[in-house]
Design an enzyme around this catalytic site. Structure first.
Site, PDB file in Angstrom:
ATOM      1  CG  ASP A 120      -0.587   0.217   2.635  1.00 50.43           C
ATOM      2  OD1 ASP A 120      -1.107  -0.011   3.712  1.00 50.43           O
ATOM      3  OD2 ASP A 120       0.746   0.222   2.735  1.00 50.43           O
ATOM      4  CB  ILE A 121       0.281   4.555  -1.277  1.00 46.62           C
ATOM      5  CG1 ILE A 121      -0.002   3.820  -2.771  1.00 46.62           C
ATOM      6  CG2 ILE A 121       0.905   5.917  -1.460  1.00 46.62           C
ATOM      7  CD1 ILE A 121      -1.007   4.844  -3.508  1.00 46.62           C
ATOM      8  CD  GLU A 155      -4.530   3.356   1.837  1.00 46.67           C
ATOM      9  OE1 GLU A 155      -4.291   3.606   2.910  1.00 46.67           O
ATOM     10  OE2 GLU A 155      -5.594   3.282   1.517  1.00 46.67           O
TER      11      GLU A 155
END
Length: 370
Positions: free
Chosen positions: A232-233, A275
């Site tokens: 994920d970001i 995300e």
């Protein structure tokens, strides 16, 4: 007795008639096989490959190609990599806009054409460079319900005769296969749209799990390997809070493009949620999976994310898990993904912007911490 049979009998050509009907029966059997094959294939690249090889085998041509609509942006037909045995000109853009008169002609007439016939039936000055440079022996519309789903080009014919033209019977056979191909392409496009996240153009979570289940079954049967990357970001909420949700969307879309550019055609990326993203690496061991994961991480870190003249720093944290019949013989897709997720958790806990492999000892420690 029909007039055709009577005339043949009268002419003493009974054997010729038998041979003709045997050929027609054989061709019908072939069409049934083609129909069964195309209708059982929904994965788009596999379907296109099947159509190309079917046409090359059935009609004895050296190559074939299909211009198809982008399932998510249907404003032009693209050749892309949907060809075999034909040579492309590097200076030509193999794209046919919907506004090109050839699209309207093929859609309304639903007839097969030679290049010369196309030129005769189109307004003077119509751009056909993307077709003529491929030197097709025949141009075939793929039409369903009066809607053009694709344009099939058949390459040079393999024939011992001086005349390489197609008979009316052959053109009819080609039209039948084109109809079957059009239905199959439409079904595949519907699946593509329904299984794709419209923002990132990556696959959706449920589709990812379906494909992973199939690949895992194959790996179990063949003692193969496959790997999953989950990431994920980092600090994604900051982009939305600082620059607005439009910036967050830009970051998601750009990261998705980086992912797709970093994996092979036989691999699959998905937007897992928010995300979070996943990547399925088919027939890939741990070492190679870690290389791919590091490549994605590095590309994201080095990319210049610029939104409305604001340069924003983006990094991602990743976890990798690998199915291996000897070391990690998991039979559940969810378990394999959970392992990658737990490794991702370790990456985030260890400072983010890094890749962690889900070895059994690490997973046990994560479970104890939780």
């Amino acid at each position: 007795m029909s007039s055709e049979i009577a005339e043949t009998v009268n002419n003493g050509n009974i054997q010729e008639l038998i041979s003709d009907y045997e050929k027609r029966i054989y061709d019908l059997q072939q069409l049934l096989e083609v129909s069964r094959s195309l209708c059982s294939t929904l994965e788009f690249s596999t379907l296109v490959e099947s159509i190309l090889y079917t046409c090359m085998g059935q009609f004895h041509v050296l190559g074939a190609g299909i211009f198809v609509l982008n399932a998510l942006d249907a404003d032009s037909f693209h050749l892309d990599s949907n060809y075999n045995g034909i040579d492309l000109n590097a200076n030509v853009s193999y794209v046919i806009p919907m506004t090109n008169p050839v699209v309207s002609l093929l859609e309304t007439s639903n007839k097969v054409y030679t290049v010369a016939e196309l030129v005769d039936n189109l307004p003077e000055g119509t751009d056909l460079n993307m077709i003529t440079t491929l030197k097709p022996s025949l141009v075939v519309p793929l039409v369903q319900h009066n809607h053009l789903n694709g344009i099939l080009l058949l390459g040079e014919r393999i024939t011992l005769a001086d005349d390489a033209s197609y008979s009316d019977y052959e053109k009819n056979q080609i039209s039948v296969i084109a109809s079957l191909a059009s239905v199959a392409i439409n079904n595949a496009a519907l699946l593509e749209r329904s299984s794709t996240d419209m923002m990132t153009h990556l696959k959706l979570k449920y589709f990812f799990y379906n494909v992973l289940a199939d690949k895992l079954d194959t790996a179990l049967t063949n003692s193969g390997r496959l790997s999953v990357i989950m990431f994920d970001i980092d600090f994604f909420k900051r982009f939305n809070d600082t620059y607005g949700h439009a910036c967050g969307d830009y970051v998601l879309q750009t990261v998705a493009k980086i992912i797709k550019s970093s994996i092979r055609a036989q691999d699959m990326a998905s937007r897992y949620g928010g995300e979070e993203f996943t990547v399925l690496l088919n027939e890939t061991n741990t070492e190679d999976a870690m290389i791919v994961a590091e490549r994605i991480r590095s590309k994201v870190e080095q990319f210049d994310f610029c939104y409305e003249d604001q340069h924003v720093k983006v990094t991602i944290s990743l976890g990798v898990s690998t199915f291996d019949i000897q070391v990690n013989p998991v039979s559940s897709p969810k378990l394999l993904v959970d392992q990658a997720d737990q490794a991702l958790y370790v990456s985030k806990r260890s400072g983010r912007n890094r890749v962690t492999f889900a070895d059994p000892k690490l997973i046990s420690e994560v479970k104890l911490d939780n």
